[in-house]
Motif scaffolding. Sequence first.
Motif, PDB file in Angstrom:
ATOM      1  N   PHE A 160      33.786  23.146  42.965  1.00 41.71           N
ATOM      2  CA  PHE A 160      34.820  23.255  42.049  1.00 41.71           C
ATOM      3  C   PHE A 160      36.217  22.816  42.280  1.00 41.71           C
ATOM      4  O   PHE A 160      36.474  22.974  43.528  1.00 41.71           O
ATOM      5  CB  PHE A 160      35.021  25.135  42.105  1.00 41.71           C
ATOM      6  N   PRO A 161      36.530  22.106  41.285  1.00 40.64           N
ATOM      7  CA  PRO A 161      37.939  21.330  41.690  1.00 40.64           C
ATOM      8  C   PRO A 161      39.206  22.366  41.855  1.00 40.64           C
ATOM      9  O   PRO A 161      39.212  23.119  40.981  1.00 40.64           O
ATOM     10  CB  PRO A 161      38.074  20.256  40.659  1.00 40.64           C
ATOM     11  N   LEU A 162      39.934  21.974  42.954  1.00 40.02           N
ATOM     12  CA  LEU A 162      41.240  22.730  42.835  1.00 40.02           C
ATOM     13  C   LEU A 162      42.385  21.600  42.936  1.00 40.02           C
ATOM     14  O   LEU A 162      41.956  20.547  43.046  1.00 40.02           O
ATOM     15  CB  LEU A 162      41.341  23.423  44.531  1.00 40.02           C
ATOM     16  N   PRO A 163      43.379  22.092  42.433  1.00 42.18           N
ATOM     17  CA  PRO A 163      43.871  23.555  42.550  1.00 42.18           C
ATOM     18  C   PRO A 163      43.772  24.367  41.278  1.00 42.18           C
ATOM     19  O   PRO A 163      43.087  23.911  40.271  1.00 42.18           O
ATOM     20  CB  PRO A 163      45.689  23.325  42.543  1.00 42.18           C
ATOM     21  N   VAL A 164      44.157  25.556  41.470  1.00 44.26           N
ATOM     22  CA  VAL A 164      43.715  26.581  40.375  1.00 44.26           C
ATOM     23  C   VAL A 164      43.998  26.348  39.030  1.00 44.26           C
ATOM     24  O   VAL A 164      43.603  26.823  38.256  1.00 44.26           O
ATOM     25  CB  VAL A 164      44.365  27.990  40.815  1.00 44.26           C
ATOM     26  N   GLN A 165      45.059  25.391  38.802  1.00 41.86           N
ATOM     27  CA  GLN A 165      45.198  25.184  37.371  1.00 41.86           C
ATOM     28  C   GLN A 165      44.079  24.573  36.579  1.00 41.86           C
ATOM     29  O   GLN A 165      44.120  24.630  35.289  1.00 41.86           O
ATOM     30  CB  GLN A 165      46.473  24.311  37.112  1.00 41.86           C
ATOM     31  N   ASN A 166      43.185  24.058  37.480  1.00 39.28           N
ATOM     32  CA  ASN A 166      41.846  23.781  36.803  1.00 39.28           C
ATOM     33  C   ASN A 166      40.851  24.853  36.376  1.00 39.28           C
ATOM     34  O   ASN A 166      39.826  24.806  35.747  1.00 39.28           O
ATOM     35  CB  ASN A 166      41.071  22.835  37.543  1.00 39.28           C
ATOM     36  N   LEU A 167      41.282  26.033  36.566  1.00 42.76           N
ATOM     37  CA  LEU A 167      40.416  27.242  36.145  1.00 42.76           C
ATOM     38  C   LEU A 167      40.306  27.400  34.608  1.00 42.76           C
ATOM     39  O   LEU A 167      41.286  27.429  33.970  1.00 42.76           O
ATOM     40  CB  LEU A 167      41.053  28.619  36.698  1.00 42.76           C
ATOM     41  N   PRO A 168      39.073  27.176  34.095  1.00 39.27           N
ATOM     42  CA  PRO A 168      38.777  27.392  32.866  1.00 39.27           C
ATOM     43  C   PRO A 168      39.121  28.721  32.227  1.00 39.27           C
ATOM     44  O   PRO A 168      38.780  29.778  33.306  1.00 39.27           O
ATOM     45  CB  PRO A 168      37.359  26.971  32.461  1.00 39.27           C
ATOM     46  N   LEU A 215      40.617  31.826  44.767  1.00 37.41           N
ATOM     47  CA  LEU A 215      40.719  30.315  44.521  1.00 37.41           C
ATOM     48  C   LEU A 215      42.364  30.014  44.420  1.00 37.41           C
ATOM     49  O   LEU A 215      42.893  28.934  44.777  1.00 37.41           O
ATOM     50  CB  LEU A 215      39.946  29.929  43.511  1.00 37.41           C
ATOM     51  N   GLY A 216      42.971  30.887  43.768  1.00 36.68           N
ATOM     52  CA  GLY A 216      44.298  30.518  43.249  1.00 36.68           C
ATOM     53  C   GLY A 216      45.278  30.622  44.532  1.00 36.68           C
ATOM     54  O   GLY A 216      46.463  30.079  44.393  1.00 36.68           O
ATOM     55  N   GLY A 217      44.928  30.919  45.620  1.00 33.20           N
ATOM     56  CA  GLY A 217      45.568  31.111  46.872  1.00 33.20           C
ATOM     57  C   GLY A 217      45.255  30.055  47.963  1.00 33.20           C
ATOM     58  O   GLY A 217      45.624  30.008  48.919  1.00 33.20           O
ATOM     59  N   GLY A 224      34.910  40.530  39.030  1.00 35.68           N
ATOM     60  CA  GLY A 224      34.117  39.256  39.750  1.00 35.68           C
ATOM     61  C   GLY A 224      35.048  38.022  39.352  1.00 35.68           C
ATOM     62  O   GLY A 224      35.300  37.318  40.048  1.00 35.68           O
ATOM     63  N   ARG A 225      35.411  38.004  37.828  1.00 33.20           N
ATOM     64  CA  ARG A 225      36.237  36.811  37.616  1.00 33.20           C
ATOM     65  C   ARG A 225      37.570  36.674  38.209  1.00 33.20           C
ATOM     66  O   ARG A 225      38.138  36.211  38.633  1.00 33.20           O
ATOM     67  CB  ARG A 225      35.984  36.637  36.023  1.00 33.20           C
ATOM     68  N   GLY A 226      38.183  38.276  38.267  1.00 35.21           N
ATOM     69  CA  GLY A 226      39.497  38.463  38.745  1.00 35.21           C
ATOM     70  C   GLY A 226      39.662  38.019  40.210  1.00 35.21           C
ATOM     71  O   GLY A 226      40.403  37.301  40.840  1.00 35.21           O
ATOM     72  N   LEU A 227      38.279  38.405  40.860  1.00 39.72           N
ATOM     73  CA  LEU A 227      38.369  38.102  42.355  1.00 39.72           C
ATOM     74  C   LEU A 227      38.157  36.671  42.718  1.00 39.72           C
ATOM     75  O   LEU A 227      39.113  35.982  43.446  1.00 39.72           O
ATOM     76  CB  LEU A 227      37.181  38.958  43.077  1.00 39.72           C
ATOM     77  N   HIS A 228      37.281  36.078  42.016  1.00 42.28           N
ATOM     78  CA  HIS A 228      37.214  34.567  41.941  1.00 42.28           C
ATOM     79  C   HIS A 228      38.668  33.783  41.810  1.00 42.28           C
ATOM     80  O   HIS A 228      38.957  32.997  42.530  1.00 42.28           O
ATOM     81  CB  HIS A 228      36.060  34.367  40.872  1.00 42.28           C
ATOM     82  N   VAL A 231      34.888  27.201  51.517  1.00 43.71           N
ATOM     83  CA  VAL A 231      33.571  27.788  50.882  1.00 43.71           C
ATOM     84  C   VAL A 231      33.837  29.213  50.441  1.00 43.71           C
ATOM     85  O   VAL A 231      34.547  30.277  51.157  1.00 43.71           O
ATOM     86  CB  VAL A 231      32.703  28.069  52.356  1.00 43.71           C
ATOM     87  N   LEU A 232      33.380  29.384  49.280  1.00 40.62           N
ATOM     88  CA  LEU A 232      33.302  30.892  48.826  1.00 40.62           C
ATOM     89  C   LEU A 232      32.342  31.408  49.266  1.00 40.62           C
ATOM     90  O   LEU A 232      31.262  31.137  48.866  1.00 40.62           O
ATOM     91  CB  LEU A 232      33.575  30.859  47.145  1.00 40.62           C
ATOM     92  N   ALA A 233      32.258  32.161  50.370  1.00 42.68           N
ATOM     93  CA  ALA A 233      31.165  32.494  51.166  1.00 42.68           C
ATOM     94  C   ALA A 233      30.708  33.686  50.317  1.00 42.68           C
ATOM     95  O   ALA A 233      29.133  33.905  50.410  1.00 42.68           O
ATOM     96  CB  ALA A 233      31.379  32.971  52.527  1.00 42.68           C
ATOM     97  N   GLU A 234      31.215  34.673  49.918  1.00 40.92           N
ATOM     98  CA  GLU A 234      30.454  35.768  49.211  1.00 40.92           C
ATOM     99  C   GLU A 234      31.535  36.433  48.034  1.00 40.92           C
ATOM    100  O   GLU A 234      33.018  36.411  48.176  1.00 40.92           O
ATOM    101  CB  GLU A 234      30.852  37.071  50.216  1.00 40.92           C
ATOM    102  N   ILE A 235      31.048  36.637  47.084  1.00 41.26           N
ATOM    103  CA  ILE A 235      31.697  37.545  45.949  1.00 41.26           C
ATOM    104  C   ILE A 235      30.771  38.592  45.538  1.00 41.26           C
ATOM    105  O   ILE A 235      29.676  38.144  44.885  1.00 41.26           O
ATOM    106  CB  ILE A 235      31.984  36.272  44.754  1.00 41.26           C
ATOM    107  N   GLU A 236      31.233  39.858  45.603  1.00 42.19           N
ATOM    108  CA  GLU A 236      30.221  40.985  45.321  1.00 42.19           C
ATOM    109  C   GLU A 236      31.153  41.991  44.528  1.00 42.19           C
ATOM    110  O   GLU A 236      32.387  42.086  44.737  1.00 42.19           O
ATOM    111  CB  GLU A 236      29.803  41.490  46.616  1.00 42.19           C
ATOM    112  N   VAL A 237      30.509  42.481  43.739  1.00 38.28           N
ATOM    113  CA  VAL A 237      31.035  43.692  42.500  1.00 38.28           C
ATOM    114  C   VAL A 237      30.068  44.876  42.457  1.00 38.28           C
ATOM    115  O   VAL A 237      28.597  44.549  42.418  1.00 38.28           O
ATOM    116  CB  VAL A 237      31.352  42.943  41.439  1.00 38.28           C
ATOM    117  N   ARG A 238      30.385  45.701  43.020  1.00 42.47           N
ATOM    118  CA  ARG A 238      29.667  47.136  42.714  1.00 42.47           C
ATOM    119  C   ARG A 238      29.211  47.077  41.328  1.00 42.47           C
ATOM    120  O   ARG A 238      29.620  46.790  40.325  1.00 42.47           O
ATOM    121  CB  ARG A 238      30.487  48.340  42.976  1.00 42.47           C
TER     122      ARG A 238
END
Length: 188
Positions: A179-187, A129-131, A121-125, A105-112
């Motif tokens: 969202f499918p994992l593993p991370v290599q699926n990241l567009p 997910l990459g880990g 936000g994309r970097g955090l995402h 579960v990606l429970a929270e993603i927040e950027v000032r």
Amino acid sequence: MDNVAFTRHTADEVSTLLDALCDAYADAYGEVPGEDGGVKSSAFRDRATAALEVRNYELVVARAGGEIVGFVFGYSLRPEREWWRGLKPEPPDGFTLETGDRTVVLAEIEVRRTWQGRGVGRGLHDAFLGGRAEERATLASNPAATATHAMYEGWGWTKVGTVPGRPGSYYPEYVRFVFPLPVQNLPR
């Protein structure tokens, strides 16, 4: 983003960061007409604290100049959580089966606010997910947040439907994404 550093944290490390996370959360949302910011911030603190007890909790923090400019946290989805209960439209057989290791579960993603639209936000995402070792990720969203939905879909998430909010939930219903994992699926 050259001056933004990302760090991973376990649940044991969050107690010293919780106040700063709450400040970043409040700043990310700002003042919303008709909403009680104190109630929303208090609900976030309660969610963030409760999440620390969940299996495979992880926090990724983005910092610039020592200040937390954003964060994401999540955890493995427990079968007893009933995350998919009441999902409409009806999903395919086996879709809602949870083992405790299948879905994160990606429970929270927040950027000032001053850092929004700058790739944080994309970097955090991607860092979060990459880990992860699960086979898929999921998140819940406010059904009225259509701009946010478009952003998630642009990042590769798929809307799978809506579920009713539980008693005491902030919204009466939530949109579920996967969202499918593993991370290599990241567009990109």
